[in-house]
Write an enzyme that holds these catalytic residues in place. Sequence first.
Site, PDB file in Angstrom:
ATOM      1  N   ASP A 638      50.098   5.092  27.582  1.00 48.70           N
ATOM      2  CA  ASP A 638      49.728   3.679  27.826  1.00 48.70           C
ATOM      3  C   ASP A 638      48.518   3.324  26.939  1.00 48.70           C
ATOM      4  O   ASP A 638      47.574   4.094  26.821  1.00 48.70           O
ATOM      5  CB  ASP A 638      49.379   3.498  29.312  1.00 48.70           C
ATOM      6  CG  ASP A 638      49.165   2.045  29.700  1.00 48.70           C
ATOM      7  OD1 ASP A 638      50.139   1.428  30.220  1.00 48.70           O
ATOM      8  OD2 ASP A 638      48.064   1.514  29.441  1.00 48.70           O
ATOM      9  N   ASP A 655      51.286  -7.263  19.178  1.00 51.62           N
ATOM     10  CA  ASP A 655      52.645  -6.781  18.782  1.00 51.62           C
ATOM     11  C   ASP A 655      52.547  -5.737  17.681  1.00 51.62           C
ATOM     12  O   ASP A 655      53.279  -4.722  17.704  1.00 51.62           O
ATOM     13  CB  ASP A 655      53.502  -7.957  18.307  1.00 51.62           C
ATOM     14  CG  ASP A 655      54.045  -8.774  19.466  1.00 51.62           C
ATOM     15  OD1 ASP A 655      53.834  -8.373  20.628  1.00 51.62           O
ATOM     16  OD2 ASP A 655      54.718  -9.798  19.210  1.00 51.62           O
ATOM     17  N   GLU A 681      52.924  -2.257  27.255  1.00 54.00           N
ATOM     18  CA  GLU A 681      52.221  -1.328  26.349  1.00 54.00           C
ATOM     19  C   GLU A 681      52.418   0.101  26.818  1.00 54.00           C
ATOM     20  O   GLU A 681      51.648   0.983  26.510  1.00 54.00           O
ATOM     21  CB  GLU A 681      50.731  -1.739  26.250  1.00 54.00           C
ATOM     22  CG  GLU A 681      49.772  -1.215  27.295  1.00 54.00           C
ATOM     23  CD  GLU A 681      49.949  -1.769  28.706  1.00 54.00           C
ATOM     24  OE1 GLU A 681      51.037  -2.309  29.033  1.00 54.00           O
ATOM     25  OE2 GLU A 681      49.030  -1.615  29.501  1.00 54.00           O
TER      26      GLU A 681
END
Length: 762
Positions: A638, A655, A681
């Site tokens: 993460d 992005d 994410e």
Amino acid sequence: MNEVTRLDTIAEYSLQVAEEDPSLNQLLAALAQLFDAPIALVSLIGADFQFFKARYGLAADRTRLEDAFCAHVVAQDAPLVVEDASIHADFHHNPLVTGDPHIRFYAGVPLQLNHVPVGAVCVIDKVPRTVSALQLALLEKVSAHVSHYLTLWHQHKQLQQEQDLLEQSPAVLMQWRNLHGLSLSYVSGNIDTLFDLPAEALRQKQAVLEDFILPSSLNDFNFLLTNHQSGVAAAEAHFQIKSRNNKLFWVKLISRAFFTNDGRLDAIHAMLIDHTANRYTEVKLTETNQQMRLLLDASGLGTWDWNIQSDVSKVNRRWCEMLGLDYELFDSSSLFWRQLIHPADQTGLDAELQRHLDGKTLVFNTVYRMKHQAGHWVWIETYGKVVTRDSQQQPVRLAGTHRDITAKKEAELLETKQRQLLSFINKAQAIYLRTGDLSDACREVLAELTEIADSQFAFIGQMLPHNGQQSLFIHAITELSWNEHSSQLVELYQQGQLYFDSFDNLFGKVITSQALIISNEPASHPAAKGTPVGHPKIFRFLGLPIMLKDGLVGMIGLANKFSDYSAADAAFLQPLCDALAGLFYAVEQEQARVRAEEQLKNLAMTDPLTGIPNRRAFIEHCARLKNSPTGYVLAILDIDHFKRVNDTYGHAAGDEVIKLIGRKLQFCLRSDDYSARLGGEEFALLIEHTEIDMVHLLLENLRLEISAEVVNTADADVSVTVSIGARYVPAGEVEDLHLQMADADVALYKAKENGRDCLMWF
Ligand SMILES: Nc1nc2c(ncn2[C@@H]2O[C@H](COP(=O)(O)OP(=O)(O)OP(=O)(O)O)[C@@H](O)[C@H]2O)c(=O)[nH]1
């Protein structure tokens, strides 16, 4: 002279019946007067009695044999004179002496016919007397005269019988004499049966023969007479006559001419025979024959007539025409027509023939091929029968007809072949549907294709891209191992990798021209480059394009048919080309469908931003780990404080960071490892087949690699760290994936708790 000869002679002269002759009676009357005697007789000595052919002065026409004076004359074949029977030792007890007519004097001389004494001529008196030598000589002369008379009478009788026979016979006798020109001098009486006219009328020139001859026949009759006049000895004419009662007859006149010593025609003897019945049969027969001939001509039948014993065959023109033979040059020996029979049909034909000759079949009916002069084979149906057998029942003559059934037979064969073709097209389609392998289907039917195409070699090819160019992929081919150089081709073929990409040759012409190629002399075809080295000689070639929507998708190549390839062969095989085109199309469609499905599946399993698998793909991938023989590691990664990145640099920059993680995962992990974006994410990793320490190093390395990277966005350079939570799953663990993932998540939470940018194990 014995009795048998005498009796035979009497019978021969037809004298055995006591039939008196008036002329002879008159002669005896004169004789009796000359001798001045009351009785004179001509006697014949029969088997049982003597009888009188003529008599004078005696009432009885016969006497007993033992009483007959004349029997003594016959017995001694010499004159007998008895001057006074009443005192004669041999005769004084004779009843003819003691009783009526009271014979006293007898003078008799033998009566000979053909030098056989058969009786006597005698004078008798009732008083004794003598006879002079002169009188005896006179008696002998009379006897000779009677003998001559009886001979003539006999001949006359015979002639009369012959005449009667002739009169009753169907033949009319005629005679022409050439005295002052040729004229009918005699005609037998039986002419009235034909002409309804008494012969007399013709004999006496009250009617003329020519009047009865039909005008249309007059020439034939005159021709016969003229022929004789110009020296012809024997002649025959047939003509029609019309009788007085208007009946029509066909007559035959057989004539013979007689000439004088100086060669002039003297007479014509002729026989006129009623020929109507024969002629009628002849005319009918001719008509029937003509009708038969017309029928045979119209039916197109050939006829044959084989005399087996003399081995002479006769055929009609049509028989020869069927085989392109010159009728005039037909050889009558069976060797001639036998050598025209197809070798494959010879045995069957002979067996069928023998069966018929042995009487086992009523007719000789069979079908076989015969060679036409032009070189092709003609299918013949023969229908024959033994028409003559000899006294031992051996066949002498066999006759029958020939019918050219080539068109029918070829239609039948074509139909059979079409059925075969359809059946193997179906077979190819069925194999393809079952196995999904087109090459399998093509290889399976190739042998049947070569068989029904009467060919030695065949291949089926499909146009496919290969090494960057359109090539002909060979699904099936008959024979490749023709020499050691072709072994490479064989190997490629066996691997399903045989492609032909050089089209500057005969089969290539089919592809470049997208057209049918028929070449029965490949050597002289402009596109031909010769038979490939080592390949068996190709002497005939047929190339069939396989077309789909006007474009060529493949081809069939055939070589070395027994006879010439033709457009008919191509038309016949067109359904196969169409079926293959359909199969090629089906394969193409199927491949396109599979590709589309694959793409859709990929889309559904791929994260669009990073291009790596998504959560669904990850879960599906992990599902197969259930029975993994080795342990594995599940990890969740993460991005730390990602909200801030978004908030600080914008969503687009966020992005870019996410994409960086995707790239780093692919870069740092091994090819066997699996990674996916779970969402937002958050990423997941699956690492198999390795020690946990190694995994630790790998994940640490990944973490460091990410933190070392800088993402260049439009506004600033961004760098991020990640936290990783990992869970080791040993082999054989049965726990649910979701629980294992939850464990990894717990570890991740610990990493976050622990200040982030670190790896924590569950
Ligand atoms: N740019 C971008 N942002 C996303 C995307 N998916 C999720 N986010 C953002 O990611 C952020 C996640 O933030 P949080 O869950 O609060 O966590 P964090 O900020 O990373 O903090 P920690 O996880 O506790 O370190 C949210 O602001 C989401 O809007 C995405 O596809 N693109």
